[in-house]
Scaffold this active site. Structure first.
Site: not given
Ligand SMILES: Cc1cc2nc3c(=O)[nH]c(=O)nc-3n(C[C@H](O)[C@H](O)[C@H](O)COP(=O)(O)OP(=O)(O)OC[C@H]3O[C@@H](n4cnc5c(N)ncnc54)[C@H](O)[C@@H]3O)c2cc1C
Length: 454
Positions: A40-41, A437
């Site tokens: 994911g993200t 420290h």
């Molecule tokens: C640029 C950026 C920087 C970030 N930096 C940080 C950081 O430094 N620290 C931090 O804690 N957080 C950070 N975040 C936030 C963090 O990435 C997300 O909060 C985290 O990934 C949690 O995501 P999630 O588990 O909700 O789902 P995600 O990780 O978004 O995963 C969801 C998955 O579901 C899949 N999916 C969606 N719909 C469907 C469907 N209908 N069928 C099948 N699969 C599907 C997607 O393809 C994806 O792989 C950042 C975000 C961004 C955009």
């Protein structure tokens, strides 16, 4: 023909993957579905790659500052964007492959690589198949939300996802939005060598922070030559002179590339939630209770899609809550956690609990302590004295309500305060502690000893 599973997980984000491990270890036969990149993200377009790029940007900046430390570098400092991307790809690719390998090698776990949709509350449609189950865990995450600005679609733009493919130096990166993602990308590309303009419609950057924190972040960015435009009204985006012009503002801003970082939108619009009767709010977030249950029994929502957090650690904590309640007979709740996050500018901002502004609104009698990084030995020795730290305490209960550490090591330092907050101990506990420290953390007891009514 349908196949039945004990549980189905949609999405391999920061909650879905560890949940798959827990459920299968407890003997359940599950399916997990991923339509995009495993992990994911965070793994592919969020935390991991951006923090890898922030590290490259940090080195570029320190190399430019080398002479301040008595270090001579002959020749000019330049950044090889192909190498920056290759390093980032290597780091995030390893995590991505790790998630894929672990899921595909997990016994009792069937992995589907396609888009999943609810057919009903007990039925998931994926890859031309129908899967049935009594328990569905939705972990579909969020994506960049694109504002309806005239011309934007025609002109083209970058998001946090497409930024991952950038292996060249934009000559002038214009960023729409003044939140955490914008600040991190803005500073890193400035350090790579781009001209950067941040365009924010509100009066200040990072507007969830206290005003002094927002102002300090702005100053840090401006000190590096980033142009910040606040109170900017954008009327139209057009192609101009081989680049992009943002019209409005009051004056137009022209750049070579445009990054849209104006917020996030849950991936719930194409999930068939209506077929299952799952309630969403007006922004599309799945409505859940304090234990992450939706309005439909047997369906949970975890991670960014439930609107209760927007971080990797909140998503992972969602997994822990659901797994503990379901498999260990626990009674864990979202409301037990304390707001905590970091913004990976340099210096980083570590945050825990309330801002001072929020604490004031709560009507409590407060004490506030503050110390600039210029008065912290460790920061001076490192030559990283931008920022400050501050803490807000309930004057009556002596409970720490919140803190911000904008300064070198702020993302780590904040945990010493956060853990005392979790322990529900008075601030005097940490005030009387002996810290090491020289560290930034050693001045936390001093700051607590110098608090004033706030
Ligand atoms: C640029 C950026 C920087 C970030 N930096 C940080 C950081 O430094 N620290 C931090 O804690 N957080 C950070 N975040 C936030 C963090 O990435 C997300 O909060 C985290 O990934 C949690 O995501 P999630 O588990 O909700 O789902 P995600 O990780 O978004 O995963 C969801 C998955 O579901 C899949 N999916 C969606 N719909 C469907 C469907 N209908 N069928 C099948 N699969 C599907 C997607 O393809 C994806 O792989 C950042 C975000 C961004 C955009």
């Amino acid at each position: 023909m349908s196949t039945t599973f004990d549980a189905i997980i949609i999405g391999t984000g920061q909650a879905g993957t560890p949940l798959a491990q827990r459920l299968t270890s407890s003997g359940m036969k599950i399916a997990i579905i991923e339509r995009g990149l495993f992990g994911g993200t965070c793994v592919n377009t969020g935390c991991i790659p951006t923090k890898a790029m922030v590290a490259s940007a940090y080195v570029a900046n320190m190399a430019r500052r080398a002479a301040e430390y008595g270090v001579t570098i002959s020749g000019s400092i330049s950044v090889d964007m192909k190498q920056v991307k290759a390093r980032k790809d290597e780091i995030s690719g390893k995590s991505n492959r790790g998630v894929e390998t672990s899921l595909k090698g997990m016994s009792n776990c069937t992995v589907f690589e396609d888009h999943a949709r609810f057919g009903s509350a007990q039925e998931i449609h994926v890859a031309g198949k129908i899967l049935t189950t009594d328990q569905v865990f939705v972990n579909v995450g969020a994506r960049a939300s694109i504002p309806p600005i005239p011309g934007l679609q025609e002109t083209g733009y970058l998001t946090n996802s497409t930024m991952m493919d950038v292996d060249f130096l934009p000559s002038h990166l214009v960023i729409l939005g003044g939140g955490y993602i914008a600040l991190e990308f803005g500073q890193m590309f400035r350090r790579f060598g781009s001209e950067v303009t941040i365009v924010e419609k509100g009066p200040r950057l990072a507007d969830r922070e206290d005003e002094d924190v927002s102002n300090a972040l702005r100053e840090i960015l401006e000190n590096e030559g980033i142009t910040v435009r606040v109170n900017a009204s954008v009327t139209r985006v057009v192609k101009r002179d081989g680049g992009i012009a943002i019209e409005g503002l009051p004056e137009d801003v022209q750049g070579s590339h445009l990054l849209v970082a104006t917020g996030r939108k849950p991936n719930t619009d194409d999930l068939g939630l209506d077929k299952a009767g799952v309630e969403t709010d007006k922004r599309g977030y799945i409505v859940v209770d304090d234990q992450l249950r939706t309005n439909i029994p047997g369906i949970w929502a975890l991670g960014d899609c439930n609107g209760k957090g927007a971080f990797t650690h909140t998503s992972y904590n969602d997994y822990e809550i659901v797994a503990a309640n379901l498999l260990d007979g626990a009674n864990r709740r979202v409301s037990d956690r304390i707001t905590a996050y970091a913004v990976y500018t340099d210096p980083p901002l570590g945050r825990a609990g309330m801002t001072v502004e929020q604490a004031r609104k709560s009507g409590r009698k407060l004490m506030v302590g503050q110390r600039p990084m210029t008065r912290i030995g460790r920061a001076v020795e490192k030559g990283e004295t931008q920022g400050f730290m501050k803490v807000v305490v309930d004057a009556e209960t002596k409970e720490i309500l919140g803190a911000a550490v904008l300064g070198t090591g702020g993302d780590e330092v904040i945990h010493s305060i956060l853990d005392v907050m979790y322990a529900k101990q008075p601030y005097t506990l940490i005030q009387n502690a002996m810290h090491i420290h020289p560290t930034v953390s050693e001045l936390i007891p001093t700051m607590l000893g110098e608090m004033k009514e706030g």
